[in-house]
Motif scaffolding. Structure first.
Motif, PDB file in Angstrom:
ATOM      1  N   LEU A  91      34.188  -2.276  -6.480  1.00  0.00           N
ATOM      2  CA  LEU A  91      34.358  -3.348  -7.453  1.00  0.00           C
ATOM      3  C   LEU A  91      33.016  -3.895  -7.945  1.00  0.00           C
ATOM      4  O   LEU A  91      32.830  -4.109  -9.150  1.00  0.00           O
ATOM      5  N   PHE A  92      32.083  -4.130  -7.024  1.00  0.00           N
ATOM      6  CA  PHE A  92      30.835  -4.817  -7.371  1.00  0.00           C
ATOM      7  C   PHE A  92      29.583  -3.941  -7.276  1.00  0.00           C
ATOM      8  O   PHE A  92      28.500  -4.395  -7.646  1.00  0.00           O
ATOM      9  N   GLY A  93      29.717  -2.729  -6.722  1.00  0.00           N
ATOM     10  CA  GLY A  93      28.532  -1.902  -6.524  1.00  0.00           C
ATOM     11  C   GLY A  93      27.716  -2.295  -5.307  1.00  0.00           C
ATOM     12  O   GLY A  93      26.535  -1.956  -5.201  1.00  0.00           O
ATOM     13  N   TRP A  94      28.352  -3.025  -4.373  1.00  0.00           N
ATOM     14  CA  TRP A  94      27.630  -3.448  -3.180  1.00  0.00           C
ATOM     15  C   TRP A  94      27.309  -2.269  -2.269  1.00  0.00           C
ATOM     16  O   TRP A  94      28.102  -1.334  -2.114  1.00  0.00           O
ATOM     17  N   GLU A  95      26.150  -2.341  -1.623  1.00  0.00           N
ATOM     18  CA  GLU A  95      25.817  -1.490  -0.486  1.00  0.00           C
ATOM     19  C   GLU A  95      25.776  -2.413   0.730  1.00  0.00           C
ATOM     20  O   GLU A  95      25.841  -3.633   0.586  1.00  0.00           O
ATOM     21  N   PHE A  96      25.666  -1.829   1.923  1.00  0.00           N
ATOM     22  CA  PHE A  96      25.796  -2.664   3.119  1.00  0.00           C
ATOM     23  C   PHE A  96      24.730  -2.341   4.155  1.00  0.00           C
ATOM     24  O   PHE A  96      24.318  -1.188   4.304  1.00  0.00           O
ATOM     25  N   ARG A  97      24.305  -3.402   4.855  1.00  0.00           N
ATOM     26  CA  ARG A  97      23.404  -3.217   6.004  1.00  0.00           C
ATOM     27  C   ARG A  97      23.980  -4.007   7.177  1.00  0.00           C
ATOM     28  O   ARG A  97      24.618  -5.051   6.973  1.00  0.00           O
TER      29      ARG A  97
ATOM     30  N   THR B 157      30.740  -8.351 -15.549  1.00  0.00           N
ATOM     31  CA  THR B 157      30.355  -8.130 -16.952  1.00  0.00           C
ATOM     32  C   THR B 157      31.567  -8.196 -17.872  1.00  0.00           C
ATOM     33  O   THR B 157      31.428  -8.475 -19.059  1.00  0.00           O
ATOM     34  N   ASP B 158      32.760  -7.962 -17.316  1.00  0.00           N
ATOM     35  CA  ASP B 158      33.986  -7.947 -18.128  1.00  0.00           C
ATOM     36  C   ASP B 158      35.146  -8.337 -17.224  1.00  0.00           C
ATOM     37  O   ASP B 158      35.560  -7.552 -16.366  1.00  0.00           O
ATOM     38  N   ALA B 159      35.683  -9.547 -17.405  1.00  0.00           N
ATOM     39  CA  ALA B 159      36.733 -10.053 -16.511  1.00  0.00           C
ATOM     40  C   ALA B 159      38.016  -9.227 -16.629  1.00  0.00           C
ATOM     41  O   ALA B 159      38.695  -8.984 -15.629  1.00  0.00           O
ATOM     42  N   ASP B 160      38.359  -8.783 -17.830  1.00  0.00           N
ATOM     43  CA  ASP B 160      39.589  -8.015 -18.024  1.00  0.00           C
ATOM     44  C   ASP B 160      39.493  -6.657 -17.332  1.00  0.00           C
ATOM     45  O   ASP B 160      40.425  -6.232 -16.638  1.00  0.00           O
ATOM     46  N   ALA B 161      38.371  -5.968 -17.520  1.00  0.00           N
ATOM     47  CA  ALA B 161      38.179  -4.664 -16.876  1.00  0.00           C
ATOM     48  C   ALA B 161      38.126  -4.814 -15.364  1.00  0.00           C
ATOM     49  O   ALA B 161      38.667  -3.984 -14.629  1.00  0.00           O
ATOM     50  N   ALA B 162      37.484  -5.890 -14.883  1.00  0.00           N
ATOM     51  CA  ALA B 162      37.388  -6.105 -13.442  1.00  0.00           C
ATOM     52  C   ALA B 162      38.759  -6.368 -12.833  1.00  0.00           C
ATOM     53  O   ALA B 162      39.064  -5.907 -11.728  1.00  0.00           O
ATOM     54  N   ALA B 163      39.627  -7.115 -13.550  1.00  0.00           N
ATOM     55  CA  ALA B 163      40.980  -7.366 -13.052  1.00  0.00           C
ATOM     56  C   ALA B 163      41.761  -6.059 -12.928  1.00  0.00           C
ATOM     57  O   ALA B 163      42.472  -5.830 -11.941  1.00  0.00           O
ATOM     58  N   ARG B 164      41.619  -5.190 -13.926  1.00  0.00           N
ATOM     59  CA  ARG B 164      42.294  -3.876 -13.853  1.00  0.00           C
ATOM     60  C   ARG B 164      41.756  -3.064 -12.677  1.00  0.00           C
ATOM     61  O   ARG B 164      42.519  -2.393 -11.964  1.00  0.00           O
ATOM     62  N   ARG B 165      40.453  -3.137 -12.447  1.00  0.00           N
ATOM     63  CA  ARG B 165      39.825  -2.384 -11.360  1.00  0.00           C
ATOM     64  C   ARG B 165      40.337  -2.867 -10.002  1.00  0.00           C
ATOM     65  O   ARG B 165      40.576  -2.069  -9.092  1.00  0.00           O
ATOM     66  N   VAL B 166      40.506  -4.183  -9.849  1.00  0.00           N
ATOM     67  CA  VAL B 166      41.039  -4.744  -8.607  1.00  0.00           C
ATOM     68  C   VAL B 166      42.394  -4.109  -8.291  1.00  0.00           C
ATOM     69  O   VAL B 166      42.666  -3.706  -7.148  1.00  0.00           O
ATOM     70  N   THR B 167      43.258  -4.015  -9.298  1.00  0.00           N
ATOM     71  CA  THR B 167      44.591  -3.430  -9.106  1.00  0.00           C
ATOM     72  C   THR B 167      44.486  -1.953  -8.733  1.00  0.00           C
ATOM     73  O   THR B 167      45.174  -1.481  -7.816  1.00  0.00           O
TER      74      THR B 167
END
Length: 257
Positions: A33-39, A211-221
Motif C-alpha cells: 500500500l505505502f511502499g514501506w520497507e522494514f527493519r 498521492t490519490d485517495a481513490d486509487a489507494a482505497a481501491r488498492r486497500v480492497t
C-alpha cells in the motif's frame, strides 16, 4: 541532524504503532500500500519492526502474543520529556495507565494509557529513537485526530497533561477542537456524539498521506482490507477511511494543496 534538533516538543504526535496477530502478512499489506520497507527492533518489544520509507522510520508494527485478544488498532504516541511524570499526570487527571512506564531497550521509555473516555494513546520519551522525522510525504502519518463523544471534558484532560492550547470551531452543530503547541496545530479532537461507533468507542485516528485517495482505497480492497468511508472531499483534502485485513482502521488523505 542531531537528536536535539529532531526531538519533538512534548505533546506532539511523534510515532504511530500497530500490534497485530500476523506480523508477516501485515508487513506485506503495508509494503504494497505505502511502499514501506522494514527493519527489526527494538527486541525488548518482542517481534517488532519499524517501517522505513526512503531511509526514514515512519511507523512501528509488532506481534501480539497468541493469547492476547486486544483490539487491533493504530496507536498514536505523544512526545514527552518524562514518561514517569506523564504517567502520574494521566492518573491525576482521570486517565488510566495500562502499560509502563517501561524502557524499550535504548530506544526510549513508553507509556500506554487511555483518556477518561477510554481512547488509547501512548506517550514516548525519546532516547535513541526520536520517532517520526519526515512529514508530508506519501506513505507517512500526517495527522492524528481523537474521535470522541464530545470534546469539552476530554479536551481539558489533554490540555492538563500535555499543555496544549485549544482552538475550537464555533458552530452549533460541529464539535471540533484543534490542539496547538507553540502556536502550531499538532492534532485535533472531533466530538461526534451518538455517531461514535459503539463497537469501537472513543479512539485516536491516524491519517496517512497518499498521492490519490481513490486509487489507494481501491488498492486497500485489492490487498484484503476494506473501505469503511468511501473517498470524499473534506476540509483537509480528499479522504477515505479504511481498515487493514486484521481490522485496524486508519484514514488516507490526499492533502489539499
Amino acid at each position: 541532524m542531531s537528536q536535539a534538533e529532531t526531538r519533538h516538543t512534548p505533546g506532539t504526535p511523534c510515532w504511530v504503532s500497530l500490534m497485530v496477530h500476523g506480523l508477516a502478512p501485515t508487513q506485506e499489506f503495508y509494503a504494497a500500500l505505502f511502499g514501506w520497507e522494514f527493519r527489526p527492533g527494538p527486541a525488548s518489544l518482542g517481534p517488532y519492526v519499524r517501517a522505513v520509507l526512503d531511509g526514514a522510520e515512519v511507523a512501528g508494527i509488532g506481534q501480539l502474543p497468541p493469547d492476547r485478544h486486544l483490539p487491533i488498532a493504530w496507536t498514536t504516541y505523544l512526545a514527552t520529556d518524562d514518561a514517569d511524570a506523564t504517567a502520574e499526570a494521566i492518573r491525576h487527571c482521570g486517565g488510566t495507565v495500562g502499560v509502563g512506564p517501561l524502557d524499550a531497550g535504548d530506544a526510549g521509555r513508553l507509556v500506554i494509557a487511555s483518556d477518561p473516555e477510554g481512547a488509547v494513546f501512548g506517550a514516548w520519551q525519546a532516547e535513541a529513537h526520536v520517532g517520526n522525522t519526515v512529514a508530508g510525504a506519501p506513505g507517512t502519518p500526517v495527522w492524528n485526530e481523537l474521535v470522541t463523544r464530545e470534546t469539552s471534558a476530554v479536551g481539558k484532560f489533554y490540555e492538563s497533561v500535555f499543555g496544549y492550547e485549544e482552538e475550537a470551531v464555533v458552530s452549533a452543530d460541529f464539535d471540533y477542537v484543534t490542539l496547538h503547541l507553540d502556536g502550531r496545530p499538532v492534532a485535533s479532537l472531533h466530538g461526534v456524539g451518538h455517531a461514535l461507533p459503539r463497537d469501537k468507542g472513543a479512539h485516536w485516528m491516524t491519517y496517512f498521506e497518499v498521492t490519490d485517495a481513490d486509487a489507494a482505497a481501491r488498492r486497500v480492497t485489492e490487498l484484503g482490507g476494506h473501505v469503511i468511508k468511501p473517498p470524499r472531499d473534506g476540509s483537509s483534502g480528499r479522504v477515505t477511511t479504511v481498515a487493514d485485513p486484521e481490522g485496524a482502521v486508519f484514514t488516507l488523505v490526499r492533502s489539499a494543496p
